[in-house]
Design an enzyme around this catalytic site. Structure first.
Site, PDB file in Angstrom:
ATOM      1  N   LYS A  78       0.845  -1.194   0.000  1.00 16.53           N
ATOM      2  CA  LYS A  78       0.000   0.000   0.000  1.00 16.53           C
ATOM      3  C   LYS A  78       0.882   1.246   0.000  1.00 16.53           C
ATOM      4  O   LYS A  78       1.869   1.316   0.748  1.00 16.53           O
ATOM      5  CB  LYS A  78      -0.904  -0.031   1.228  1.00 16.53           C
ATOM      6  N   SER A 152      -9.386   1.538   3.059  1.00 19.58           N
ATOM      7  CA  SER A 152      -8.561   2.365   2.203  1.00 19.58           C
ATOM      8  C   SER A 152      -7.545   1.552   1.406  1.00 19.58           C
ATOM      9  O   SER A 152      -6.957   2.053   0.453  1.00 19.58           O
ATOM     10  CB  SER A 152      -7.841   3.426   3.045  1.00 19.58           C
ATOM     11  N   SER A 176      -9.655  -1.077   7.237  1.00 23.15           N
ATOM     12  CA  SER A 176      -9.118  -1.007   5.881  1.00 23.15           C
ATOM     13  C   SER A 176      -8.379  -2.257   5.441  1.00 23.15           C
ATOM     14  O   SER A 176      -8.112  -2.418   4.247  1.00 23.15           O
ATOM     15  CB  SER A 176      -8.178   0.200   5.761  1.00 23.15           C
TER      16      SER A 176
END
Length: 604
Positions: A78, A152, A176
């Protein structure tokens, strides 16, 4: 050789054992990445030449297939987690910077043999659970491009579900690392806060941020988490963790009927009821509990003064760049500007009250079985109502880090429209290992595969057992070192990293091939402690390993910096004659790296 649709660990390891090389895997992966139809998954990619070089470097340092814990397994990260050589953007181009070093977790994964393929998209500054809040586009669920992928950690989940990564790192502050798993039919591992380092992570809410793992199977995610975890003194929220056991027959808490809110999504409601029945068939005792204190704590994350922690993370940047932020993210974070220190304390008091009320509910159960998300939405609907619809997704996830919980999200079936649904097991702090066997069993029983491969059968995960014996290694058997293959060949599993108590000295032994250190206890000595790794072996594997240890090394009891003891390498006093003391380096790896740097400088 054709790669499987989903890059599960066991499938890739079997291919490597049959002759697949990391170089060949990289070429196939480059083709697959180029053919991806969702352009919003990655923000930046490791250049093809660099990926090929990484595969060659892996074979040079560990030639034997599967000789490191994560040998040749491709992973994605990420893009709020640092990876040297690629920019960190947090999905905000104006914020982007070039990190000088890997985040601790990335460094540990690469040392274990994993191959980084790229940085993935996210809701900007990890603020959101839907995946649409990014100037780099909105990754879509692999099952229907009209639907959100969840956030996210949107891109990381899609990368695994689409078969371009064997595992991927996300972060999980409010859910997330779990909601995107549910929306893409994969597993999300959320460690207990403090087990996994956050050094090198752009914070969202620093006090409760957690680095998470997406994978095809629970077993795969566990392996990656075990490599990543371990105390990191550079992370002020890191802790020296233990293990919380759970009984063989779990009492699983499910919300009372009044708290089972699905916002009109009857398909998800039905799949949850089915998952409850499945858990009962697997032997769990189902216990209804009052979810209200959990829900009310969850609401504090976005509706209370805890939003101010998000402002604290990016306040300096916002001062000159508000116009360059995603409008929804800007609105959420800027809303904290009117909050005071008194508001923060009132929020803390409210949270403690919810925790106290939750204690009575925890007393009834061993773990919770909850929907991962009670709803899913199209990208179009989410863009039209970005705050209210996003809030739905966190109804059953937001509380977990406030309460210090471990959680594992697993697939739990598909709706009649072909959209994936997931459930999560949530347990008390440090029940990370204990939750895994039942989570894996739930996934297997659901029969919905992983990602787009609906026929993929997850392997079982054995319950934590006294049958595996821990052993601490300090030198040539460390991950990435020449003799680590001996542990791998005996089925060794990396449990965690650690440090000895201060009263140990480390020496570089003379005349050993490959070079090895000797560890000796020196009562009264106040040193830095010596870095080590704790592995586990079956009793048979342990016996075979110990039988092969050459003089002057042996196995004895080591005391760790937390006061616990573990069997590990020690050196006979006679073996230290002519040895160079290297205690000042704090460990064998740091010493070897210093020697490598010195040699490179000398030949430059």
């Amino acid at each position: 050789m054709t790669l499987p649709r989903i890059l599960a660990f066991d499938a890739l390891r079997a291919l490597y054992a049959d002759g697949l090389t990391p170089a060949a895997l990289v070429e196939a992966l480059i083709e697959r990445l180029a053919a991806m139809t969702d352009p919003a998954v990655f923000i930046s990619r490791v250049p093809d030449a660099a990926l090929r070089a990484a595969a060659a470097d892996l074979v040079a340092r560990a030639p034997e297939p599967n000789s490191l814990p994560l040998w040749g397994l491709p992973f994605a990260v990420k893009d709020n987690i640092d990876a040297a050589g690629l920019p960190t953007t947090a999905a905000c181009p104006a914020f982007a910077y070039q990190p000088s070093a890997d985040a601790t977790v990335v460094a540990r994964l690469e040392a274990a043999g994993a191959l980084l393929v790229g940085k993935t998209n996210l809701d900007q500054f990890a603020t959101g659970l839907n995946g649409t809040r990014s100037p780099y586009g909105a990754p879509r669920s692999v099952f229907d491009e009209d639907y959100v992928s969840g956030g996210s950690s949107s891109g990381s989940a899609v990368a695994v579900a689409a078969g371009v990564a064997a595992f991927a790192l996300g972060t999980d502050t409010a859910g997330s690392g779990r909601v995107p798993a549910a929306f893409n039919n994969i597993v999300g591992i959320k460690p207990s806060p403090g087990r996994v380092s956050t050094t090198g992570l752009v914070p969202a809410c620093r006090s409760i941020d957690v680095v998470s793992v997406f994978a095809a199977h629970v077993a795969d995610g566990l392996e990656a988490r075990r490599v990543m975890e371990g105390f990191d003194a550079a992370d002020i929220y890191a802790r020296r963790f233990g293990t919380t056991a759970l009984p063989a027959r779990l009492r699983l808490g499910v919300p009372a009927a009044a708290e089972r809110e699905f916002f009109g999504n009857d398909a998800y409601r039905s799949l949850y009821e089915t998952a409850i029945g499945r858990a009962a068939e697997l032997g769990a005792e189902i216990v209804e509990f009052d979810y209200r204190p959990f829900r009310e704590a969850a609401a504090l994350l976005y509706e209370g003064p805890f939003v101010a922690e998000r402002l604290a993370a990016v306040e300096a940047f916002m001062a000159g760049h508000e116009a360059e932020m995603d409008p929804t993210v800007r609105t959420i974070i800027a809303g904290a500007r009117g909050m005071s220190a008194a508001d923060a304390f009132r929020g803390l008091y409210a949270l403690e009250g919810h925790r106290r009320r939750a204690e009575a509910e925890w007393a009834k159960v061993d773990a919770l079985l909850l929907p991962t998300s009670p709803d899913i939405q199209t990208v179009t609907a989410m863009m039209a109502d970005p705050i209210a619809l996003n809030a739905r997704f966190g109804r059953f996830t937001n509380f977990a880090n406030f309460f210090g919980c471990a959680a594992i999200a697993v697939p739990a079936g598909l709706t009649a429209d072909g959209l994936p649904f997931g459930v999560q097991l949530v347990g008390p702090r440090d029940s990370d290992e204990a939750l895994a066997p039942f989570a894996a069993a739930l996934h297997r029983a659901a029969g919905c595969g992983s990602g787009l491969d609906l026929a993929l059968t997850p392997p079982p995960v054995a319950a934590p057992s006294e049958d595996r014996l821990p052993i601490a290694v300090v030198g040539a058997h460390l991950s990435g070192m020449p003799l680590n293959r001996e542990l791998a060949a005996l089925g060794g599993r990396l449990v965690r990293t650690g440090t000895t108590a201060p009263d140990y000295r480390l020496y570089a032994l003379a005349g050993t091939v490959p070079p090895k250190p000797g560890l000796a206890r020196a009562p009264g000595f106040a040193g830095p402690g010596i870095a080590l790794e704790i592995w586990s072996l079956t009793p048979e594997g342990f016996a075979r390993f110990v039988a092969g240890i050459p003089k002057p090394l042996g196995i004895g009891k080591l005391t760790l910096d937390d006061g616990s003891e573990v069997s590990g390498f020690i050196c006979e006093p006679a073996g230290l004659e002519g040895a160079r003391e290297i205690t000042e380096f704090g460990g064998w790896r740091a010493y070897v790296e210093s020697r490598t740097r010195a040699a490179a400088t000398a030949t430059a």
